[in-house]
Every structure is written in structure tokens, then in C-alpha cells.
Write a protein that holds these residues in place. Structure first.
Motif, mmCIF file in Angstrom:
data_model
loop_
_atom_site.group_PDB
_atom_site.id
_atom_site.type_symbol
_atom_site.label_atom_id
_atom_site.label_comp_id
_atom_site.label_asym_id
_atom_site.label_seq_id
_atom_site.Cartn_x
_atom_site.Cartn_y
_atom_site.Cartn_z
ATOM 1 N N ARG A 178 0.692 -1.242 0.114
ATOM 2 C CA ARG A 178 0.047 0.105 0.164
ATOM 3 C C ARG A 178 0.817 1.280 0.006
ATOM 4 O O ARG A 178 1.896 1.317 0.546
ATOM 5 C CB ARG A 178 -0.842 -0.017 1.141
ATOM 6 N N CYS A 179 0.330 2.192 -0.642
ATOM 7 C CA CYS A 179 0.907 3.586 -0.777
ATOM 8 C C CYS A 179 -0.184 4.661 -0.661
ATOM 9 O O CYS A 179 -0.992 4.586 -1.681
ATOM 10 C CB CYS A 179 1.854 3.623 -1.902
ATOM 11 N N ASN A 180 -0.025 5.637 0.223
ATOM 12 C CA ASN A 180 -1.015 6.730 0.009
ATOM 13 C C ASN A 180 -0.317 8.050 0.040
ATOM 14 O O ASN A 180 0.878 8.131 0.663
ATOM 15 C CB ASN A 180 -2.087 6.576 1.403
ATOM 16 N N TYR A 181 -0.537 8.932 -0.581
ATOM 17 C CA TYR A 181 0.143 10.328 -0.945
ATOM 18 C C TYR A 181 -0.727 11.445 -0.611
ATOM 19 O O TYR A 181 -2.266 11.038 -0.556
ATOM 20 C CB TYR A 181 0.546 10.089 -2.449
ATOM 21 N N SER A 182 -0.219 12.453 -0.533
ATOM 22 C CA SER A 182 -0.786 13.705 -0.288
ATOM 23 C C SER A 182 -0.185 14.716 -1.030
ATOM 24 O O SER A 182 1.036 14.973 -0.929
ATOM 25 C CB SER A 182 -0.854 14.105 1.110
ATOM 26 N N TYR A 183 -1.094 15.193 -2.117
ATOM 27 C CA TYR A 183 -0.258 16.387 -2.729
ATOM 28 C C TYR A 183 -1.570 17.216 -3.551
ATOM 29 O O TYR A 183 -2.601 16.746 -3.965
ATOM 30 C CB TYR A 183 0.346 15.526 -3.917
ATOM 31 N N GLY A 184 -1.204 18.190 -3.654
ATOM 32 C CA GLY A 184 -2.383 19.172 -4.121
ATOM 33 C C GLY A 184 -2.718 19.138 -5.787
ATOM 34 O O GLY A 184 -3.789 19.527 -5.839
ATOM 35 N N ALA A 185 -2.023 18.797 -6.452
ATOM 36 C CA ALA A 185 -2.100 18.615 -7.674
ATOM 37 C C ALA A 185 -2.100 17.142 -8.310
ATOM 38 O O ALA A 185 -1.848 16.106 -7.503
ATOM 39 C CB ALA A 185 -1.203 19.285 -8.740
#
Lengths: 114, 114
Positions: free
Chosen positions: B22-29
Motif C-alpha cells: 500500500r501507498c497513500n500520498y498527499s499532494y495538491g495537484a
């Protein structure tokens, strides 16, 4: 094709000794270059990056320094090693045009400070 | 600021079983997303990357990953794991332009039982 080399592969140094790790890239010009460190059991820590000859940005204040004397050469140095400098050092370069950037990594240097 | 979370520090599977990291990311675009694999004592090798288009990305060594914007995830999968897949896996998110500094997750260690 492009290749990235790191030298030496393994290094054992006493505390207080100097350090010089070398990274060279072949098959490309004016690459962005990066130094990372992996401490045992931890992730990647960005140390320095360079967008061109003589241009170095430091991400973490410490007793390490970096230099880029030639377009495809990136050197990591220290005047006096600390025990905490032990780790696995990775050099990387950025490939690809804007919007398609990808990092590629070298084989790494294992540093043990005793 | 961008961030990456790999919630599993260790994953153990039997050889021949399926795998999902699993991989979760946070990024505005719209993010650029990557998976790398690191065997012991080696550098990071790029498995696959996503920039745009088809959300299911095929990589090397039989791996694939699916970008799910609604879940901010980029999970890595393999239908049948081989003993040689035992390694550390890193997810990364990048943004184009400028100095290009991707953000890496802390890594997931894959253990394969015979």
C-alpha cells in the motif's frame, strides 16, 4: 544509455577521519544530481542536490558537504567523521523532460564509522 | 507539501501468493508516482512510474500499480510472488519542474516464505 557509478562500494573509517565519496554519471549532460543517506532501518534522507556545476543545495545541516567540480561528477565530503555518519549513501540523477522527471539511483556506498 | 505513507513496515507472504503493497500520498495537484525496489546492499531500482493516462501501470518483474485519485493511493501488486522478490519497496511522489525533489515513503520490507 545512461549509467551512474559510485565509488567506493564499501568504506570503513575511524571517527574523526576525512571522507570523500564520488558519484559520476555517464551518457547525459547537465543532470540534476542528489545525495541521499539511509541509516539502518530508516528511509531515505536527502542530503544535498545540485542543478549544475558549483551549485549545491543542502537539505540537512550537518558535518557533511558536497561539491560538483564537473558536470557529471558529484562528491560528498567530510572533514571529520562522526559515528552517526555511518550508513548507506546513494547518489541519484534526474532524467526526463519537464513533466516526465524520474530519479535513477547508483549502487550505493556502505560507510561504517568506528 | 507533498507526503507519502506506506502503512506497512513489514509484509510476509508465501511464495506463489499474491502481493499488494500500500501507498497513500498527499499532494495538491496531479502527482507523479513511482515505485522502487531495493535489494540488500543495493541501490534503488525503478519498478514503474505514473505520470498521466491509464491508471493501471505495468512495470518490470511482473509488477503493476493502480492510481486511484479518489483514495489518494498508488498500490503495488503482483499476482504471484517469487522468493527473489524479497526486498525493500519504496513509493515516491514527485512534482515536475524546478529542482525536482521527490518525496519517498519509509519503505515496506517484503519477506517471502518458501
Amino acid at each position: 544509455s545512461q549509467t551512474i557509478h559510485q565509488w567506493p562500494a564499501t568504506l570503513v573509517q575511524p571517527v574523526g577521519s576525512p571522507l570523500s565519496l564520488e558519484c559520476t554519471v555517464e551518457g547525459t549532460s547537465n543532470p540534476n544530481l542528489y545525495w541521499y543517506r539511509q541509516a539502518a532501518g530508516r528511509g531515505l534522507q536527502l542530503l544535498f542536490y545540485s542543478v549544475g556545476i558549483g551549485q549545491i543545495s543542502s537539505e540537512v545541516p550537518q558535518n557533511l558537504s558536497a561539491s560538483r567540480p564537473q558536470d557529471r561528477q558529484f562528491i560528498l565530503s567530510s572533514k571529520k567523521l562522526l559515528l552517526s555518519d555511518s550508513g548507506f549513501y546513494l547518489c541519484a540523477w534526474r532524467a526526463g523532460q519537464a513533466g516526465r522527471e524520474t530519479q535513477y539511483f547508483g549502487p550505493g556506498t556502505r560507510l561504517l564509522v568506528l | 507539501a507533498q507526503s507519502v505513507t506506506q502503512p506497512d513496515i513489514h509484509i510476509t507472504v508465501s511464495e506463489g501468493a499474491s502481493l499488494e503493497l500500500r501507498c497513500n500520498y498527499s499532494y495538491g495537484a496531479t502527482p507523479y508516482l513511482f515505485w522502487y525496489v531495493q535489494s540488500p546492499g543495493q541501490g534503488l531500482q525503478l519498478l514503474l512510474k505514473y505520470f498521466s493516462g491509464d491508471t493501471l501501470v505495468q512495470g518490470i518483474k511482473g509488477f503493476e500499480a493502480e492510481f486511484k485519485r479518489s483514495q489518494s493511493s498508488f498500490n503495488l501488486r503482483k499476482p504471484s510472488v517469487h522468493w527473489s522478490d524479497a526486498a525493500e519497496y519504496f513509493c515516491a511522489v514527485g512534482a515536475g519542474g524546478g529542482s525536482y525533489i521527490p518525496t519517498f515513503g519509509r519503505g515496506t520490507s517484503l519477506i517471502v516464505h518458501p
